[in-house]
Every structure is written in C-alpha cells, then in structure tokens.
Motif scaffolding. Sequence first.
Motif, PDB file in Angstrom:
ATOM      1  N   GLU A  17     -35.943 -19.285 -50.210  1.00 30.77           N
ATOM      2  CA  GLU A  17     -37.074 -20.022 -50.759  1.00 30.77           C
ATOM      3  C   GLU A  17     -37.092 -19.948 -52.278  1.00 30.77           C
ATOM      4  OE1 GLU A  17     -40.458 -19.681 -47.366  1.00 30.77           O
ATOM      5  OE2 GLU A  17     -39.700 -17.800 -48.156  1.00 30.77           O
ATOM      6  N   THR A  18     -36.735 -18.795 -52.817  1.00 30.13           N
ATOM      7  CA  THR A  18     -36.644 -18.662 -54.269  1.00 30.13           C
ATOM      8  C   THR A  18     -35.516 -19.517 -54.818  1.00 30.13           C
ATOM      9  OG1 THR A  18     -37.472 -16.402 -54.100  1.00 30.13           O
ATOM     10  CG2 THR A  18     -36.374 -17.034 -56.157  1.00 30.13           C
ATOM     11  N   ALA A  19     -34.350 -19.468 -54.134  1.00 32.94           N
ATOM     12  CA  ALA A  19     -33.201 -20.251 -54.583  1.00 32.94           C
ATOM     13  C   ALA A  19     -33.509 -21.741 -54.537  1.00 32.94           C
ATOM     14  CB  ALA A  19     -31.991 -19.945 -53.709  1.00 32.94           C
ATOM     15  N   THR A  20     -34.234 -22.163 -53.531  1.00 29.23           N
ATOM     16  CA  THR A  20     -34.573 -23.575 -53.384  1.00 29.23           C
ATOM     17  C   THR A  20     -35.403 -24.057 -54.563  1.00 29.23           C
ATOM     18  OG1 THR A  20     -34.543 -23.394 -50.995  1.00 29.23           O
ATOM     19  CG2 THR A  20     -35.764 -25.239 -51.908  1.00 29.23           C
ATOM     20  N   MET A  21     -36.283 -23.199 -55.048  1.00 25.85           N
ATOM     21  CA  MET A  21     -37.173 -23.604 -56.124  1.00 25.85           C
ATOM     22  C   MET A  21     -36.472 -23.588 -57.483  1.00 25.85           C
ATOM     23  SD  MET A  21     -40.548 -21.509 -54.819  1.00 25.85           S
ATOM     24  CE  MET A  21     -41.688 -22.262 -55.970  1.00 25.85           C
ATOM     25  N   ASN A  22     -35.379 -22.854 -57.583  1.00 26.67           N
ATOM     26  CA  ASN A  22     -34.719 -22.684 -58.876  1.00 26.67           C
ATOM     27  C   ASN A  22     -33.438 -23.473 -59.052  1.00 26.67           C
ATOM     28  OD1 ASN A  22     -36.653 -20.880 -59.820  1.00 26.67           O
ATOM     29  ND2 ASN A  22     -35.653 -19.135 -58.830  1.00 26.67           N
ATOM     30  N   ASN A  23     -32.764 -23.817 -57.973  1.00 25.28           N
ATOM     31  CA  ASN A  23     -31.420 -24.379 -58.087  1.00 25.28           C
ATOM     32  C   ASN A  23     -31.410 -25.894 -58.035  1.00 25.28           C
ATOM     33  OD1 ASN A  23     -30.329 -21.868 -58.310  1.00 25.28           O
ATOM     34  ND2 ASN A  23     -29.723 -21.699 -56.168  1.00 25.28           N
ATOM     35  N   PRO A  24     -30.816 -26.559 -59.032  1.00 26.53           N
ATOM     36  CA  PRO A  24     -30.701 -28.019 -59.039  1.00 26.53           C
ATOM     37  C   PRO A  24     -29.482 -28.484 -58.262  1.00 26.53           C
ATOM     38  CG  PRO A  24     -29.868 -27.119 -61.099  1.00 26.53           C
ATOM     39  CD  PRO A  24     -30.299 -25.954 -60.257  1.00 26.53           C
ATOM     40  N   LYS A  25     -29.677 -28.779 -56.984  1.00 29.96           N
ATOM     41  CA  LYS A  25     -28.484 -29.034 -56.182  1.00 29.96           C
ATOM     42  C   LYS A  25     -28.456 -30.306 -55.340  1.00 29.96           C
ATOM     43  CE  LYS A  25     -25.939 -25.365 -57.111  1.00 29.96           C
ATOM     44  NZ  LYS A  25     -24.550 -25.393 -57.513  1.00 29.96           N
ATOM     45  N   PRO A  26     -29.532 -30.678 -54.623  1.00 24.99           N
ATOM     46  CA  PRO A  26     -29.344 -31.661 -53.545  1.00 24.99           C
ATOM     47  C   PRO A  26     -28.878 -33.023 -54.027  1.00 24.99           C
ATOM     48  CG  PRO A  26     -31.665 -31.295 -53.949  1.00 24.99           C
ATOM     49  CD  PRO A  26     -30.947 -30.300 -54.778  1.00 24.99           C
ATOM     50  N   PRO A  27     -27.849 -33.583 -53.398  1.00 21.78           N
ATOM     51  CA  PRO A  27     -27.416 -34.936 -53.749  1.00 21.78           C
ATOM     52  C   PRO A  27     -28.453 -35.956 -53.294  1.00 21.78           C
ATOM     53  CG  PRO A  27     -26.136 -34.106 -51.894  1.00 21.78           C
ATOM     54  CD  PRO A  27     -27.019 -32.983 -52.341  1.00 21.78           C
ATOM     55  N   VAL A  28     -28.674 -36.943 -54.106  1.00 18.32           N
ATOM     56  CA  VAL A  28     -29.630 -37.998 -53.775  1.00 18.32           C
ATOM     57  C   VAL A  28     -28.850 -39.257 -53.447  1.00 18.32           C
ATOM     58  CG1 VAL A  28     -31.532 -39.422 -54.588  1.00 18.32           C
ATOM     59  CG2 VAL A  28     -31.410 -37.006 -55.250  1.00 18.32           C
ATOM     60  N   ALA A  29     -29.069 -39.786 -52.279  1.00 19.63           N
ATOM     61  CA  ALA A  29     -28.315 -40.948 -51.818  1.00 19.63           C
ATOM     62  C   ALA A  29     -28.939 -42.241 -52.319  1.00 19.63           C
ATOM     63  CB  ALA A  29     -28.264 -40.950 -50.295  1.00 19.63           C
ATOM     64  N   LYS A  30     -28.081 -43.159 -52.667  1.00 20.03           N
ATOM     65  CA  LYS A  30     -28.530 -44.470 -53.099  1.00 20.03           C
ATOM     66  C   LYS A  30     -29.210 -45.204 -51.941  1.00 20.03           C
ATOM     67  CE  LYS A  30     -26.694 -48.815 -54.986  1.00 20.03           C
ATOM     68  NZ  LYS A  30     -25.474 -49.517 -55.463  1.00 20.03           N
ATOM     69  N   LYS A  31     -30.231 -45.994 -52.259  1.00 20.42           N
ATOM     70  CA  LYS A  31     -30.910 -46.812 -51.264  1.00 20.42           C
ATOM     71  C   LYS A  31     -30.377 -48.241 -51.304  1.00 20.42           C
ATOM     72  CE  LYS A  31     -35.430 -44.565 -51.251  1.00 20.42           C
ATOM     73  NZ  LYS A  31     -36.880 -44.829 -51.470  1.00 20.42           N
ATOM     74  N   VAL A  32     -29.996 -48.735 -50.164  1.00 15.62           N
ATOM     75  CA  VAL A  32     -29.589 -50.134 -50.024  1.00 15.62           C
ATOM     76  C   VAL A  32     -30.350 -50.694 -48.824  1.00 15.62           C
ATOM     77  CG1 VAL A  32     -27.686 -51.740 -49.694  1.00 15.62           C
ATOM     78  CG2 VAL A  32     -27.295 -49.599 -50.933  1.00 15.62           C
ATOM     79  N   PRO A  33     -31.438 -51.409 -49.049  1.00 19.04           N
ATOM     80  CA  PRO A  33     -32.260 -51.884 -47.926  1.00 19.04           C
ATOM     81  C   PRO A  33     -31.456 -52.735 -46.945  1.00 19.04           C
ATOM     82  CG  PRO A  33     -33.422 -52.165 -50.004  1.00 19.04           C
ATOM     83  CD  PRO A  33     -32.015 -51.786 -50.352  1.00 19.04           C
ATOM     84  N   HIS A  34     -31.586 -52.406 -45.668  1.00 19.72           N
ATOM     85  CA  HIS A  34     -30.932 -53.162 -44.600  1.00 19.72           C
ATOM     86  C   HIS A  34     -32.001 -53.538 -43.597  1.00 19.72           C
ATOM     87  CE1 HIS A  34     -27.748 -54.311 -41.765  1.00 19.72           C
ATOM     88  NE2 HIS A  34     -28.451 -53.689 -40.832  1.00 19.72           N
ATOM     89  N   LYS A  35     -32.196 -54.844 -43.414  1.00 25.06           N
ATOM     90  CA  LYS A  35     -33.275 -55.334 -42.564  1.00 25.06           C
ATOM     91  C   LYS A  35     -32.792 -55.487 -41.123  1.00 25.06           C
ATOM     92  CE  LYS A  35     -35.942 -58.522 -44.226  1.00 25.06           C
ATOM     93  NZ  LYS A  35     -36.494 -59.841 -44.666  1.00 25.06           N
ATOM     94  N   MET A  36     -33.594 -54.997 -40.178  1.00 25.57           N
ATOM     95  CA  MET A  36     -33.317 -55.135 -38.747  1.00 25.57           C
ATOM     96  C   MET A  36     -34.571 -55.645 -38.061  1.00 25.57           C
ATOM     97  SD  MET A  36     -31.190 -51.572 -38.117  1.00 25.57           S
ATOM     98  CE  MET A  36     -32.441 -50.604 -38.971  1.00 25.57           C
ATOM     99  N   SER A  37     -34.474 -56.810 -37.410  1.00 24.82           N
ATOM    100  CA  SER A  37     -35.642 -57.423 -36.789  1.00 24.82           C
ATOM    101  C   SER A  37     -35.389 -57.709 -35.313  1.00 24.82           C
ATOM    102  CB  SER A  37     -35.999 -58.732 -37.502  1.00 24.82           C
ATOM    103  OG  SER A  37     -36.338 -58.497 -38.851  1.00 24.82           O
ATOM    104  N   ILE A  38     -36.385 -57.398 -34.495  1.00 23.95           N
ATOM    105  CA  ILE A  38     -36.347 -57.706 -33.068  1.00 23.95           C
ATOM    106  C   ILE A  38     -37.774 -57.610 -32.539  1.00 23.95           C
ATOM    107  CG2 ILE A  38     -35.919 -55.320 -32.353  1.00 23.95           C
ATOM    108  CD1 ILE A  38     -34.155 -56.414 -30.089  1.00 23.95           C
TER     109      ILE A  38
END
Length: 727
Positions: free
Chosen positions: A36-57
């Motif tokens: 929990e301490t490491a999570t608050m201090n470490n700059p790590k997680p990759p952020v994925a690009k958003k590409v909207p994909h529409k699905m309709s039914i």
Amino acid sequence: MNPIRNNPIIHAVLMMTLVACQPADNTQSANKSELETATMNNPKPPVAKKVPHKMSIHGDTRIDNYYWMRNDERKAPEVIQHLEAENSFTEATLAHTTYLQEKLFKEINGRIKKDDSTVPFKKNGYFYTQRYEGDKEYPIYLRQKDNLDAKEEILLDGNKMAEAHDYFAIGDYEVSPDNKILAYSTDTLSRRVYTIEFKSLNDDQSNVNDVLTQTNGQIIWANDNQHVFYIKKDPQTLLGYQVYRHQLGTPQSDDSLVYEETNSAFYTSLGKTKDDSIIYIYHDSTDSSGASILDANRPTDDFVLFAPLEDKHEYAFEKLNDTFYIRTNWQAKNFRIMKASGKAIHDKTQWQEVIPHNPDVYIRDIELFQNYLVINEKENGVNRINVINWDDNKQHNIQFEDPVFVAGFTNNTHTDTDTLRLYYSSMTTPASVYDYNMKKQEKTLLKQQEVLGEFHPNNYQSERIFVKARDGKQIPVSLVYRKDKFKQDGTNPLYQYGYGSYGATIDPYFSGSRLSLLDRGFVFAIAHIRGSQMLGRPWYEDGKMFNKKNTFNDFVDVTRELVAQKYGAKDRVFAAGGSAGGLLMGAVINQAPELYKAIAAHVPFVDVVTTMLDESIPLTTNEYDEWGNPNNEDSYQYMLSYSPYDQISRQDYPHILVTTGLHDSQVQYFEPMKWIAKLREYNTSSNTIVFKTDLEAGHGGASGRFKRNRDTALEYAFFADLAGIKE
C-alpha cells in the motif's frame, strides 16, 4: 470447459505512458502494508490509449474503449509492448515481496518429493507407470511386461522432449492393442492444439513416421493395430469437430472423415470401452449428450447413434459382457442407472432400470465388474462410494474417516476382479490411492502423496458448515486451518475460493502448496456455490442462464457469514478464482468491493457479452446453454447486468492481481488486458491493480511440476503482504 475470445482487426495502435500515482500521504497509518505504501509512492502503471469502438444490438449501444487490444496473431508490437509494460509494473510494484515470493516458491517445491512415481496399473499384459526424477520438470512414461520385476521400458521422456520448447505438454499416449506401437500427442504452444506422432516399440520394426497435426490430442486405436481415430480442430474456433480415421503408413491428407459435428452447441470427444470392443464418439452440450458407436474390430464401418440425441436428455454408457449400463437423466434429474442389450440400446423405452432415481442422491459415475456394480454418488454434498453385489443385491458404503473428502475411481482396467482401485483426498489428507477388496470390504493403501518437511496431518482441522444465502438456500462451505494458528475470534486472514460454473464441483481436496497459507494463519474456505453440482443437478441449474447471479450472491453471502462467525478478520479477507471463477471475482468486486482486502483472478472470463456475441471465438456457441445467447434480447440484458467488464463503476475497488497467458485458447489474453485498463480508469481507491502475462503459456499456465508454482508463490506473497505477513 470455459470461455475464450479471439477475432477482429485492430483499428488503432497503442500509446502508453507511465504516470505518477498520487503523492504519498504523510498521514498514512503505521499499519499500512508495504504494498500500500509502494502503491502511493511509485509512478508505474501504464495507461492504455482509448479508441472508442461502438457495438449496437437490441437498440442498445455499448462503447468499448479498449477493444483495439485484440490481436489474434498475438504479434502486434503495440500489444506486446503494453503487456511487457504491465509485467514490468507488476514486477516493480511487488519488488518488496521478492524475498517472500522466493521463500514461498522454495517452500512449496520443497514439499514435493523429487524422485517419485505413480502407482503402476496393468493393462494388456504390461504395467504402466509415470516417474519423476530429481529436479526434472516432466514425467517419464514407462512400462514393464508381466510383472514389476521386469526390465523397465521407457516409452516417453518428457524432459528430453521438452528441451527445445518454452512450453511443453503431453496430451495423450496410447499403445496399440498388439503392444508394438506407441501413439502420443504433444502441445508446444499451450493452445491445446496437439500433434500426434508414433513410435515403434519393437526393435525389429521400422519407425512409423506418420504425423497428424491440428488435433485435440485424443488417440483411439482400432483393434487391427493399423487404424487410429482422432479429432481435428477448427483453426479459427479451436473446436474439435471432425473425427478422422487414419491408416498407418499413409499421409494425413488421405485420412477418412468419419464424423463432422455441424451443431456448434456440441463438443466432440472419443473413447473406448474397457473391454476394447466399442469405439465411441461422445456428443456433449450443456443440456444434452449422447454417443455414436463403432465395433472396434471393424474400423472401416460407419458409426451409428447409440440412442437418439434429444434436447434435455443426457446419457453416457459403460459395457459389461453383452450388456450396456446407462447413466441417464431421463425422468431422473439427479440421474439413474438403466441397462439394455445391444439390440435395445437405440430405443430408450426398452431400457431397464437398475438403480432408480433418488432426488436426494446425485449419481456421478459408475464402475462395472463381473460381480459388482460400484456407484460414485453424493448426498447433501457428501461423497459416497456404494458397492452393490450382483448376486444378492446387497450393498455397502466404503468408509472413510475425514468429515469432508473426495473419492473416485482410477485405473480400473479389468472386470474379472474383486479389487476396486480408488483415489482419495481430503483437506487434511494428501492424495491417496487404495485397492479396495469388495468381497472382504478391506482397504489397502498403495500410495499416499508424500509431503516433505514438517507436515503432520493432525496439526490441521477441516470443517463443513452451511451458510444461509439471501434467498434462504443453504450453501455448503468446506474449511481448513492449522489448529495452533486459529482462534475463532475474527483475527485470522481468510482466503475464500470459488468457481460455480458448468456444473464443475470444487471438491474438498488436499493441496501441498496451501500449507504455506495455513502455516501463516490463513483460514482457507471453498464456497460450494450454485452453478456447481455439489448438491446435485438442481444446484447447477440454479446457477446458470437466468439464475447466474445466484452464483455471485452465494459467494458474497458466504464471505459475510464467515466474517460474522469470526472465521476471518473483516479487514483481511482475500478471494481467488480462475477462468469462469475469474468472472466470479469480477462480479463480486463489482457487487461488494468493500468486503475484500484483495482478490486474485487468473485467466478471467470477464467480457461476457462481447465474447458470447462473437461466434468466431472458441467455445462461444457451445455455451449458449450455460450463459445464454445474447442475440436474444432477454439473455443480452441479463448477461449485461452482471458482465464484470460492462459493470465496472466508479467506486473503491480492492487490491487486484490478475494473471493470464498470451496463448490462452480458452479465455484470450485481451479480456483481462481490457479489464485491467478499465478498472484502473474507474477505480477511486489508491489500491494496487497489477497484471501479469506469461508470454509463453496458455490457459493452464506454465508447464512443468516446479515452474508452475511461481504463480502460486506470487499470489500467496501478494495476499500475505497485504495481511501484514512478511515471512
């Protein structure tokens, strides 16, 4: 079998960035874990690009921002780079647990006997055994002629065969009826697509160079020693749907197609009766099953249906002499046993009842002998082996000492014997193999899994309790803990496991690796939730299709009650599940995230609706009777209401560990990949979400008896660290 995914073209490329988490809170309490301490201090997680994909039914539109992550070839640089970035983040975030991971890994492997072997069984004049040696990862398959003092003949050495491969698995191995040729199948990619090869077992016989590709791994010999039957997989869906007959010495291109499954709701498999007289094709869907049969002495004849396939009718058979014994749910929800002559099998109205239906007893399996019928059954969730004498119809149950256990049949290759071979295990008793003399009613222990180190069964206690669910149903729960580490005062960390799909029952089995948790004070619980068959067929049907939410509600209700009964500390509850059990994990943390300190989801099936709408994906159409067909609006709306990926919301999620394999053919890598990206987007807590992909493995994880324990050690260290346990 469990769901998977696979298909479309990627519409955009990935951009990823490493971003810093929120700055450390200087007022954090002293009891926060290092993670929990490491999570608050470490700059790590990759952020994925958003590409909207529409699905309709059905007039409904969903937007999937991470649909682009799917790459069926598993080679897109952007996807691989992102998975590698996730692995790096996981490694860095959990770096402080490296010592504990390594300690657990060595501890778990240290309980495994290095030089070990299975109990030999005799078939067609030879004793067959599997043996492990030293630090080697894979078994050696061998046989001895006539007796166990004879010279050992090595059939296959998995260690030598695996040397050139990152992943390796032997699927099946079968010796020809004349004992001269070995057929075996291997998978070197972890996609459960096997190549069948042959090996001469006689020095005076030339090598058999035939190779059969794209199979499901099963091999069945005809009695002429010249023909084998196998199942070919569809390269797109990976479903085994074509049965071929191959003649030795001819190319695979000349093989004869003898059956093709055109109903995508059915799985196809092969078998042979114990007396080697009948080869059968087994047709299996969620709600109906049956078989087509062939005289094993006449391999070029056509297969014929044993009995017609009918909706909602499930049957399977065994053969003794000239009589077929049929396990059927015809007018028997929990199954009954019937019999018929070869002339009468095609008409179920001519079948004769042997064991009547009992609504309180679920018949799981049968074993046939010349003097006995043996039934593996469950009553109120308790396993029972019932032996019936054909002559006088007297019966008795085989007695076992543990309060909860699992027992079944193994390697009963002959019918002219009074000896039944059984496997047995409980949460405190290592896996055991017994010979049981049905006449004398005596058990002989042939082998019990040896657990190295300071393991003493009396140090541990197992229990079975029932928990009342929100709708009044009583949910069985199997528990185990170390006696001197447990006080029912609400202070112990609790690890809860579940599955709850396909009628698969997680029995109360022994685990050597689990001891590492119990010895550190964890209470381990298996929640036997609806969707399994722990309490019989109705228990399964009450946890599928439009009853699926019962599965998730049961798991949550068990958690609440175990905490209320002080089996675990309310702030140290951990949960885990894999595949459809990963779906379970996703659903329960959407419903009640506050109950869990952390969860682990392995190869999780979490994008239910999108997957089940794509018929090109393996295991989709076969499972409409399990989950529903979202092309139907009522099923679509119900499935959407619990689909873990679709139901992510802005709330505080617990710590999460997710694992997958790049080559998974059951639940494809991009489901957990998408899930992680969306969870990070919506999570309002500072808890860590980590994701690890084995770039070499598939649905079953790493191959090898030692290597596979790396992932177990990772999960245990993840949980133990959050529970405040450092050693």
